[in-house]
Design an enzyme around this catalytic site. Structure first.
Site, short mmCIF file in Angstrom:
data_model
loop_
_atom_site.label_atom_id
_atom_site.label_comp_id
_atom_site.label_asym_id
_atom_site.label_seq_id
_atom_site.Cartn_x
_atom_site.Cartn_y
_atom_site.Cartn_z
N GLN A 101 -4.51 -1.45 9.53
CA GLN A 101 -4.44 -2.79 8.94
C GLN A 101 -5.09 -3.81 9.88
O GLN A 101 -4.74 -3.87 11.06
CB GLN A 101 -2.98 -3.16 8.65
CG GLN A 101 -2.81 -4.47 7.92
CD GLN A 101 -3.44 -4.45 6.51
OE1 GLN A 101 -3.28 -3.50 5.76
NE2 GLN A 101 -4.17 -5.50 6.17
N ASP B 159 -10.77 3.35 3.89
CA ASP B 159 -11.07 1.91 3.78
C ASP B 159 -12.58 1.70 3.65
O ASP B 159 -13.03 0.62 3.25
CB ASP B 159 -10.58 1.17 5.03
CG ASP B 159 -9.46 0.19 4.72
OD1 ASP B 159 -9.23 -0.10 3.53
OD2 ASP B 159 -8.81 -0.28 5.68
N LYS C 112 0.84 -1.21 0.00
CA LYS C 112 0.00 0.00 0.00
C LYS C 112 0.87 1.25 0.00
O LYS C 112 0.63 2.21 -0.75
CB LYS C 112 -0.94 -0.02 1.21
CG LYS C 112 -2.06 -1.04 1.05
CD LYS C 112 -2.83 -1.32 2.33
CE LYS C 112 -3.82 -2.46 2.10
NZ LYS C 112 -4.52 -2.90 3.30
#
Ligand code: NAP
Length: 281
Positions: free
Chosen positions: A97, A120, A53
């Site tokens: 994460q 997200d 990422k």
């Protein structure tokens, strides 16, 4: 029939070139889109994901910060970091994460992220926005699937889409996105008695379960579009999806491979969301 392959790497490249161009335009106005990625603990898979990422941000000219915290980090300390990043003007997107260590309540952490920085798309405000058709961030994996359908010019209106899996991060948002584009949607899960009876009716199948070879050729209507979200390992340790790819590709009209399908699209849509978070300012 041999299915057309929807190449997630090629589509990602195209979309990332667009992100790079738009980021350059923003930078000319003095805004560099910035993503903060928080990793707690040393889960090897998570380490690879966050590295990818951060690299993708770098490649597209986005600013990124990777915060690595020890497994022992307290929930309160993580919430404090998020509160600080919520106020940081150089950060437009915050990603924690998952999975988090047992002692940290993941939902509480997600809810601590400012909805305007929830790239997200997991915050309850983002979920509510998707549910009601309001502007907000869409979860990256199903968003990537929608972009794949768009890339082949697929009109969902009047089509039957069957989603396998009902998680909050893939299955449910996927179903809502398909619904928003006027598909008739069926959601299947572990208590669905006859999966095959459902999938055989489908014009579009999205497999998001996490079980290798769950979807076999006898379960697919000729010409259907098959999107494989699953990420599993075969006996040799090779990455594979939920779809019995070789056989299903003989029946389907379109299919996404694993690797090189939905996976790269997920990171691409994270970049798109981060860019849009900065553009919305
Ligand atoms: P998850 O939270 O474990 O959800 C799996 C879903 O599958 C659940 O809704 C479960 O039903 C359902 N299920 C289990 N067995 C089933 C069966 N036999 N028939 C039908 N449905 C069944 O997983 P997830 O986070 O949604 O991820 C799904 C897969 O996608 C995993 O392989 C994951 O690694 C992968 N993934 C890939 C990407 C990517 O970028 N490519 C991103 C995210 C996830 P219940 O709700 O009834 O338990």
């Amino acid at each position: 029939m041999t299915a057309h392959i929807i190449d997630g790497n090629a589509l990602s490249q195209k979309l990332r070139a667009d992100v790079t161009g738009r980021a350059t335009a923003l930078k000319a106005k003095g805004i560099t889109p910035g993503l903060a990625v928080l990793l707690v603990g040393d889960n090897p898979a998570s380490q690879v994901y966050v590295r990818n990422k951060v690299k993708a941000c770098h490649d597209c000219g986005l600013h990124s910060v990777l915060e690595k915290h020890p497994e022992s980090l307290s929930e309160a300390a993580l919430l404090e970091r998020i509160a600080a990043l919520n106020l940081d003007p150089s950060i437009h997107g915050i990603l924690v994460q998952l999975p988090l260590p047992q002692h940290i309540d993941a939902q509480k952490v997600i809810e601590a992220i400012a909805p305007a920085k929830d790239v997200d798309g997991f915050h309850i405000a983002s979920a509510g926005a998707l549910m009601t058709g309001m502007p907000g961030f869409w979860p990256c994996t199903p968003y990537g699937c929608m972009k794949m359908l768009e890339s082949i010019g697929y009109d969902l209106k009047g089509k039957h889409a069957v989603v396998l899996g009902r998680s909050n991060i893939v299955g449910k948002p996927m179903a809502l996105m398909l619904l928003q584009k006027n598909a008739t949607v069926t959601i299947c899960h572990s208590a669905t008695p006859d999966l095959k009876a459902m999938t055989l009716q489908a014009d579009v199948i999205v497999a998001a379960v996490g079980k290798r070879n769950l979807l076999t050729a006898d379960m697919v209507k000729p010409g259907a579009v098959v999107l494989d979200v699953g990420m599993n390992r075969n006996e040799e340790g090779k990455l594979c999806g939920d779809v019995d790819y070789a056989d299903v590709a003989q029946i389907a009209g379109y299919i996404t491979p694993v690797p090189g399908g939905v996976g790269p699209m997920t990171i691409t849509m994270l970049l798109v969301n981060t860019l849009e978070a900065a553009e919305r300012l």
